[in-house]
Design an enzyme around this catalytic site. Structure first.
Site, mmCIF file in Angstrom:
data_model
loop_
_atom_site.group_PDB
_atom_site.id
_atom_site.type_symbol
_atom_site.label_atom_id
_atom_site.label_comp_id
_atom_site.label_asym_id
_atom_site.label_seq_id
_atom_site.Cartn_x
_atom_site.Cartn_y
_atom_site.Cartn_z
ATOM 1 N N SER A 43 0.904 -1.261 -0.027
ATOM 2 C CA SER A 43 -0.164 -0.018 0.113
ATOM 3 C C SER A 43 0.815 1.456 0.086
ATOM 4 O O SER A 43 0.223 2.416 -0.297
ATOM 5 C CB SER A 43 -0.978 0.021 1.240
ATOM 6 O OG SER A 43 -0.213 0.002 2.348
ATOM 7 N N ASP A 375 -3.902 8.625 7.744
ATOM 8 C CA ASP A 375 -4.821 7.783 8.241
ATOM 9 C C ASP A 375 -4.254 6.807 9.620
ATOM 10 O O ASP A 375 -5.057 6.027 10.019
ATOM 11 C CB ASP A 375 -5.593 6.667 7.421
ATOM 12 C CG ASP A 375 -4.478 6.015 6.649
ATOM 13 O OD1 ASP A 375 -3.514 5.733 7.262
ATOM 14 O OD2 ASP A 375 -4.673 5.008 5.673
ATOM 15 N N HIS A 378 -0.673 4.969 6.889
ATOM 16 C CA HIS A 378 -0.119 5.552 5.913
ATOM 17 C C HIS A 378 0.159 7.127 5.764
ATOM 18 O O HIS A 378 -0.578 7.804 6.700
ATOM 19 C CB HIS A 378 -1.051 5.557 4.449
ATOM 20 C CG HIS A 378 -1.376 3.906 4.412
ATOM 21 N ND1 HIS A 378 -2.655 3.484 4.843
ATOM 22 C CD2 HIS A 378 -0.893 2.738 3.858
ATOM 23 C CE1 HIS A 378 -2.797 2.167 4.592
ATOM 24 N NE2 HIS A 378 -1.672 1.852 4.111
#
Ligand code: NAG
Ligand code: NAG
Ligand code: NAG
Ligand code: NAG
Ligand code: NAG
Length: 411
Positions: A43, A375, A378
């Site tokens: 991610s 968040d 990240h």
């Protein structure tokens, strides 16, 4: 129940802490010679693969605002905006990398194979996790297969007699090629393309650890995964080198003890002595450093055995600490460096697993560009920009194997 298991899956994928202008024709040929970037990862680098793969109802949060708020639209990136890979591409004079699963996109200047939630090792090679992780299955092996499928379908594979892969990598070759009708040959054309490319192998492996930590495994237990993770990463790098890649970058792990999600998860059980002077969890940073030390020595061996290629280690760990220690001079709010911009609960970390960014009850801060963490897992676009410039333009790329058309302040 259904929604709580959906949440769990999402949390797992997002926990993936470790979880990516061309001027015409050849492109990006401003002294660096990089005409394409191929990226494997999770991610931290995914520019839209997971959202293409996820069925409706799954991973909804990253498909919607506030994810992408700084760009005005969600893109499948786990951030408010762009990622390190985007700034790297831009700075090399290349367009942003399109996700491999985004059909009908241009792959002329590279492809992004990274998928949020991906692990380095195949899930079956790891702990037998009790939580189902359908989207954690895009391991390095899968991404490498995509890479080869892409090369097979995009370039002439019949010309020449480059059968190196057959001789040196037969077992891997057999394992990676499900389509035996069209064997993968490293043709002269593929070698030529890879000669002028940059291949990023990672960051990956962070999720292998995240999932284990999330299962409440002890640090000493999770450490047992390190050798297997490192071997998987290095084997993938060896494969791309054998295919003719001339520049390969292998990033390490972040100091995960500074990540709001981990800080919040450990808050209840931690003692003051568990934190370092930056307010990060010592044990988790120590764990990440252990992974990095082993990875760096494996990268050194790779450099020694592949003197015909440029192989570099990207130091995500120390570049992040530099960012953390210099947050205010770099334009961030020094009081919010361990706080999620988008989250809930306020307090030191503004992070709650049940109300993560994108879920009811979570809100995004006014100025994401003043936060390091988007968040709680990240980073923000602003932090990724700073990281990208610290790393790729500076001393955290070891050795410095890139040169840029322009400098961006960092030396
Ligand atoms: C693919 O892209 C072309 C050109 O942008 C467009 O005309 C076409 O409709 C697209 N096809 C699909 C299936 O989206
Ligand atoms: C996972 O479970 C299988 C079957 O019970 C076992 O053979 C295997 O060794 C286990 N793997 C690990 C990494 O514990
Ligand atoms: C490939 O190998 C075959 C047999 O070894 C040889 O006859 C042929 O000329 C080679 N082709 C090329 C393009 O080198
Ligand atoms: C470098 O040499 C290795 C064999 O030692 C080979 O597999 C690889 O393709 C070569 N790379 C380049 C860029 O020539
Ligand atoms: C970060 O701060 C340290 C001192 O705290 C300083 O020596 C260093 O130059 C700074 N680095 C950057 C990139 O601003």
């Amino acid at each position: 129940m259904a929604s709580s298991s959906a949440f769990l899956l999402l949390a797992l994928s997002l926990l993936a802490l470790h979880f990516c202008c061309c001027h015409g024709k050849g492109g990006g040929d401003d002294g660096n010679g990089v005409t394409a970037i191929y990226s494997l990862g999770d991610s931290i680098t995914d520019t839209g693969n997971l959202v293409k793969e996820a069925p409706p109802g799954m991973f909804e949060t990253i498909k919607h605002l506030p994810y992408g708020v700084t760009l005005g639209t969600p893109t499948g990136r786990c951030s408010d905006g762009l990622l390190m890979i985007d700034f790297l591409a831009e700075d090399l004079g290349l367009p942003f990398l399109n996700p491999y699963l985004g059909k009908n996109k241009s792959f002329d200047h590279g492809v992004n194979f990274a998928v949020a939630g991906a692990t380095a090792m195949d899930p079956s090679d790891q702990f037998n996790l009790t939580v189902p992780m359908p989207f954690a299955s895009n391991s390095l092996k899968v991404q490498l297969r995509w890479f080869k499928d892409f090369l097979k379908s995009s370039f002439d594979t019949d010309e020449g007699n480059s059968s190196l892969l057959f001789f040196f990598q037969l077992p891997t070759f057999l394992a990676l090629n499900t389509d035996h009708s069209k064997p993968f040959r490293v043709s002269a054309e593929i070698r030529k393309k890879l000669q002028s490319s940059l291949v990023l192998v990672g960051e990956i492996g962070g999720n292998d650890y995240n999932y284990a930590f999330f299962e409440n495994k002890a640090v000493a237990e999770v450490e047992k995964l390190i050798p297997g993770v490192i071997k998987t990463i290095i084997d993938a790098a060896k494969e791309v080198l054998a295919m003719g890649a001339s520049r390969v970058i292998i990033p390490g792990n972040f100091p995960i003890g500074c990540v709001p999600g981990y800080l919040a998860m450990n808050a209840a059980s931690s003692e003051p002595a568990d934190y370092d002077s930056a307010g990060c969890l010592r044990e988790l940073n120590h764990f990440a450093a252990k992974h990095n030390t082993r990875l760096q020595s494996a990268v050194s061996e790779l450099q020694a055995s592949h003197r015909n290629a440029s192989v570099a280690y990207a130091d995500y760990y120390n570049s992040f600490l530099t960012l953390l220690h210099n947050a205010s001079s770099l334009g961030f709010d020094a009081a919010s460096t361990r706080k999620a911009c988008c989250g809930a609960g306020g307090g030191e970390y503004n992070f709650e697993w049940q109300r993560m960014c994108g879920f009811a009850g979570a809100t995004a801060c006014e100025e994401p560009s003043t936060y390091l963490s988007w968040d709680g897992i990240h980073m923000t676009q602003a932090a990724y920009r700073a990281m990208s410039r610290l790393i790729y333009h500076g001393k955290y790329l070891q050795p410095q194997i890139l040169s840029f058309p322009e400098k961006y302040g960092q030396t």
